[in-house]
Design a protein around this motif. Structure first.
Motif: not given
Length: 449
Positions: A399, A415, A446-447
């Protein structure tokens, strides 16, 4: 420059084939030289190793190397810092039964299973009997030494604990059709992709052999991966030729369910009345005391085996429920990580500049520093620290990726499936402290996936 030492067998027993695809990857029989000494990679059948074999690895690392043992992202082990006694180290590992069936088979033992194969509550069937067939053939087929050491196969039984993000040259995934076991399969991808076709489970071994033989028939010596061949020969042409060798059926409506995150750490029920217990090696690093201690626990509380995972962790299968908490506590007492909430359990880091001449930063030390910052912030984020663009430590895009640009400084990527490489560049030339502040201030996104 890397140096390679092929030892452990007489000259007339070493691999030979019509096509040679040289590899810079270490093996059990090929020690690769790095800044911190030699590296020997021990390929484990399905990631599994017996307790006495694990103790042999620990002893070899102590006697002939620096004591550093690494869990790899394909469920194997490697010993780092090997000194001058290469032959003695390799002979000790061969004596423990950790070598290939024949010398030529070492490089091609690249079959990845779920770490919970045969015990997973969600599995559709036990993949281990088929895996044993495939592994035997990979090592004994007269042509398969022509395969690159990077050529890889995955066999997925539908387990909840499965690495589905790594790309493989050939993947096979369990499905049930009209009450019967089948295998969906695909080329140059993962079980999350649309399959190329399906075969009955009984034809799984024949399919693997046919795909690998066809690849070798079509590939030039410089084409070491399936994607290289498919870049020149359309997939439908490959599949047409494959169908002449083994009967295939279409697989249009199948899709693999995702795996469940975090099942490689902690206590988890098996399909029977027992549990498995998992713990992560910090940044993939073990020492002899850790490995020997885990082996002793497996002997006392499990079934005398350990399983290594693509998440650089280990499992003790077949533990009684009543013993599980104590087993996990003892693994943590050895220095392993027993909870996915620990930031260090979410970080991946390559060897870094302490052991690799290509790395621009000491990624292991920087990852420990970053983990401390994230611990204070309460953020167990999935981040990959890479010392150079080769991305040796991660076989998939994380990620978030920190790509070293100088000692202690990194570019930060998120990502993005629409972009090549590590994804979208977010920030440039950050120190570890700045990265910690940057991540603390970012919106949750998104992490955390």
């Amino acid at each position: 420059m890397r140096r390679f030492l092929f030892v452990g067998f007489p000259l007339n027993e070493r691999p030979s084939s019509n096509v040679v695809r040289p590899s810079g990857c270490p093996g059990l029989l090929r020690v690769v030289q790095a800044l911190d000494g030699g590296i020997c990679r021990i390929k484990l059948d399905g990631g599994a190793i017996q307790a006495d074999q694990a103790e042999a690895v620990a002893s070899a690392a102590e006697r002939f190397a620096s004591g550093v043992i690494e869990a790899t992202n394909r469920g194997n082990l490697q010993i780092r810092g090997i000194g001058a006694e290469h032959s003695a180290l390799i002979e000790s590992l061969l004596a423990a039964g950790l070598g290939p069936r024949i010398p030529a088979g070492d490089d091609v033992r690249n079959l990845m299973l779920s770490p919970s194969a045969g015990i997973d509550r969600q599995m559709l069937f036990d993949t281990r009997p088929l895996a044993a067939q495939i592994l035997f053939t990979l090592q004994t087929h007269e042509r398969f030494p022509e395969l690159s050491a990077k050529f890889a196969v995955q066999l997925d039984g539908g387990e909840a604990l499965a690495m589905l993000e790594h790309h493989h040259d050939l993947w096979l995934s369990a499905l049930i059709h009209d009450g019967e076991p089948w295998l969906a399969f695909g080329l140059a991808g993962s079980p999350l992709d649309k399959p190329a076709g399906r075969v009955p489970l009984a034809q799984g071994h024949a399919l693997v052999v046919a795909v690998l033989e066809l690849f070798l028939d079509l590939a030039r010596p410089d084409q070491i991966r399936m994607r290289h061949v498919l870049a020149e020969i359309p997939t439908d042409v490959f599949m047409t030729r494959l169908a002449r060798r083994v009967p295939l059926q279409a697989c249009l409506d199948w899709q693999r369910d995702g795996s469940i995150d975090g099942l490689h750490i902690g206590v988890h029920p098996q399909h029977d009345d027992r549990v498995y217990v998992g713990a992560a090696a910090p940044l993939g690093r073990l020492d002899a005391v850790m490995l020997r201690g885990a082996a002793q626990l497996a002997r006392e509380r499990g079934d005398e085996s350990l399983r290594f995972t693509p998440w650089q962790s280990l499992l003790l299968p077949n533990v009684r429920r009543a013993d599980a908490d104590d087993v996990l506590a003892r693994l943590e007492g050895l220095g392993l990580l027993g909870s996915s909430e620990q930031p260090l359990a979410q970080l991946i880091a390559c060897t870094g500049s302490s052991g690799c001449a290509k790395a621009l930063a000491d990624t292991k030390a920087d990852a420990h520093q970053l983990a401390e910052l994230l611990q204070r912030q309460g953020q167990p984020l999935k981040i990959h620290l890479s010392g150079c663009p080769r991305s040796c430590a991660a076989a998939h895009i994380a990620p978030a990726t920190l790509l070293a640009v100088a000692p202690g400084r990194y570019d930060l990527y998120f990502r993005d499936a629409t972009l090549p490489g590590f994804g979208a560049l977010q920030a440039h030339n950050l120190t570890i402290e700045a990265i910690g502040h940057w991540l603390d201030a970012r919106p949750r996104s998104p992490l955390d996936a």
